[in-house]
Write a protein that holds these residues in place. Structure first.
Motif, mmCIF file in Angstrom:
data_model
loop_
_atom_site.group_PDB
_atom_site.id
_atom_site.type_symbol
_atom_site.label_atom_id
_atom_site.label_comp_id
_atom_site.label_asym_id
_atom_site.label_seq_id
_atom_site.Cartn_x
_atom_site.Cartn_y
_atom_site.Cartn_z
ATOM 1 N N ILE A 187 -22.331 20.333 -20.424
ATOM 2 C CA ILE A 187 -21.987 19.728 -19.154
ATOM 3 C C ILE A 187 -20.880 18.095 -19.468
ATOM 4 C CG2 ILE A 187 -23.311 17.692 -18.643
ATOM 5 C CD1 ILE A 187 -22.170 20.405 -15.816
ATOM 6 N N TYR A 188 -19.594 18.916 -18.119
ATOM 7 C CA TYR A 188 -18.135 17.941 -19.027
ATOM 8 C C TYR A 188 -18.114 17.044 -17.329
ATOM 9 C CZ TYR A 188 -17.151 21.451 -22.950
ATOM 10 O OH TYR A 188 -17.108 21.744 -23.781
ATOM 11 N N TRP A 223 -30.910 15.753 -19.935
ATOM 12 C CA TRP A 223 -29.641 15.508 -21.005
ATOM 13 C C TRP A 223 -29.586 14.472 -21.817
ATOM 14 C CZ3 TRP A 223 -30.857 14.731 -15.765
ATOM 15 C CH2 TRP A 223 -30.740 13.857 -15.218
ATOM 16 N N TYR A 278 -26.640 8.401 -19.243
ATOM 17 C CA TYR A 278 -25.485 9.268 -17.962
ATOM 18 C C TYR A 278 -26.203 9.809 -17.275
ATOM 19 C CZ TYR A 278 -22.366 9.252 -22.810
ATOM 20 O OH TYR A 278 -21.601 8.517 -23.697
ATOM 21 N N VAL A 281 -26.554 13.405 -14.088
ATOM 22 C CA VAL A 281 -26.092 14.776 -14.537
ATOM 23 C C VAL A 281 -27.157 14.700 -12.980
ATOM 24 C CG1 VAL A 281 -26.616 16.825 -14.871
ATOM 25 C CG2 VAL A 281 -26.589 15.354 -16.586
ATOM 26 N N GLY A 295 -22.000 17.703 -13.594
ATOM 27 C CA GLY A 295 -21.258 15.997 -14.899
ATOM 28 C C GLY A 295 -20.387 14.993 -13.483
ATOM 29 N N VAL A 336 -20.521 11.656 -16.995
ATOM 30 C CA VAL A 336 -21.177 12.090 -18.769
ATOM 31 C C VAL A 336 -19.348 11.618 -19.655
ATOM 32 C CG1 VAL A 336 -22.630 13.911 -17.628
ATOM 33 C CG2 VAL A 336 -20.228 14.634 -18.097
ATOM 34 N N GLY A 362 -18.110 15.519 -22.854
ATOM 35 C CA GLY A 362 -19.739 16.423 -22.833
ATOM 36 C C GLY A 362 -20.760 16.285 -23.541
ATOM 37 N N TYR A 370 -27.534 20.313 -22.625
ATOM 38 C CA TYR A 370 -28.310 19.723 -21.648
ATOM 39 C C TYR A 370 -29.419 20.997 -21.890
ATOM 40 C CZ TYR A 370 -26.450 22.973 -18.654
ATOM 41 O OH TYR A 370 -25.615 23.712 -17.735
#
Ligand SMILES: [Ca+2]
Length: 160
Positions: free
Chosen positions: A60-61, A85, A93, A95, A144, A147, A151, A154
């Motif tokens: 995920i970005y 993640w 981070y 998410v 995301g 993050v 990326g 996850y």
């Protein structure tokens, strides 16, 4: 109205409002009977669910959405959702996860890390309906929120 009475009413109003607000996070924005709960230990119970594990991984970005479709058959009363993640350097981070059950009945979430009661770079929630969850394709949107540009990977498990 006397000031004392006003204060008392405000205190009562606040006491009534706080539990409702705290509980709202895990409630469906739908009119159906699905109950959303935190999974107590945040761990997959393999013995209970080994037949129904549906796992997928991805990357995920920032500010991107990943859509993951999962088919849920009929007569399933509970699904458990594990999004993980964790473990990337430079974190923690953020998410988010938003879930659309089949049938145009609205959505659940977006849920962030702390929605399940633990800040652990995982979102672990269960969805239950004693009369059976909606059967069909459930859509899981991974977002995301915060993050790194490169990326992070996850995994998403949906078990039933
Ligand atoms: Ca969490």
């Amino acid at each position: 109205m006397q000031p004392e009475k006003t204060i008392l009413i405000l205190i009562i109003a606040a006491a009534l409002l706080v539990p409702a607000a705290a509980a709202h996070d895990l409630r469906a924005e739908t009119a159906d009977q699905i109950t959303v709960s935190s999974i107590p230990d945040g761990l997959i119970d393999l013995d209970k669910f080994k037949i129904g594990i549906r796992s997928v991984g991805g990357t995920i970005y920032p500010s991107e959405w990943d859509l993951i479709n999962k088919y849920i058959p009929s007569n399933v009363e509970t699904i458990e959702v594990y999004l993980d993640w964790s473990g990337h350097s430079g974190g923690p981070y953020s998410v988010a996860l938003t879930i659309y059950p089949p049938g145009n009945n609205g959505h659940f979430g977006p849920y962030y890390d702390s929605a399940d009661g633990r800040s652990d770079e995982k979102i672990t929630l269960s969805f239950s309906d004693s009369s059976g969850l909606p059967s069909g394709t459930w859509q899981f949107y991974v977002f995301g929120d915060d993050v790194p540009a490169s990326g992070i990977s996850y995994t998403l498990n949906v078990v039933y």
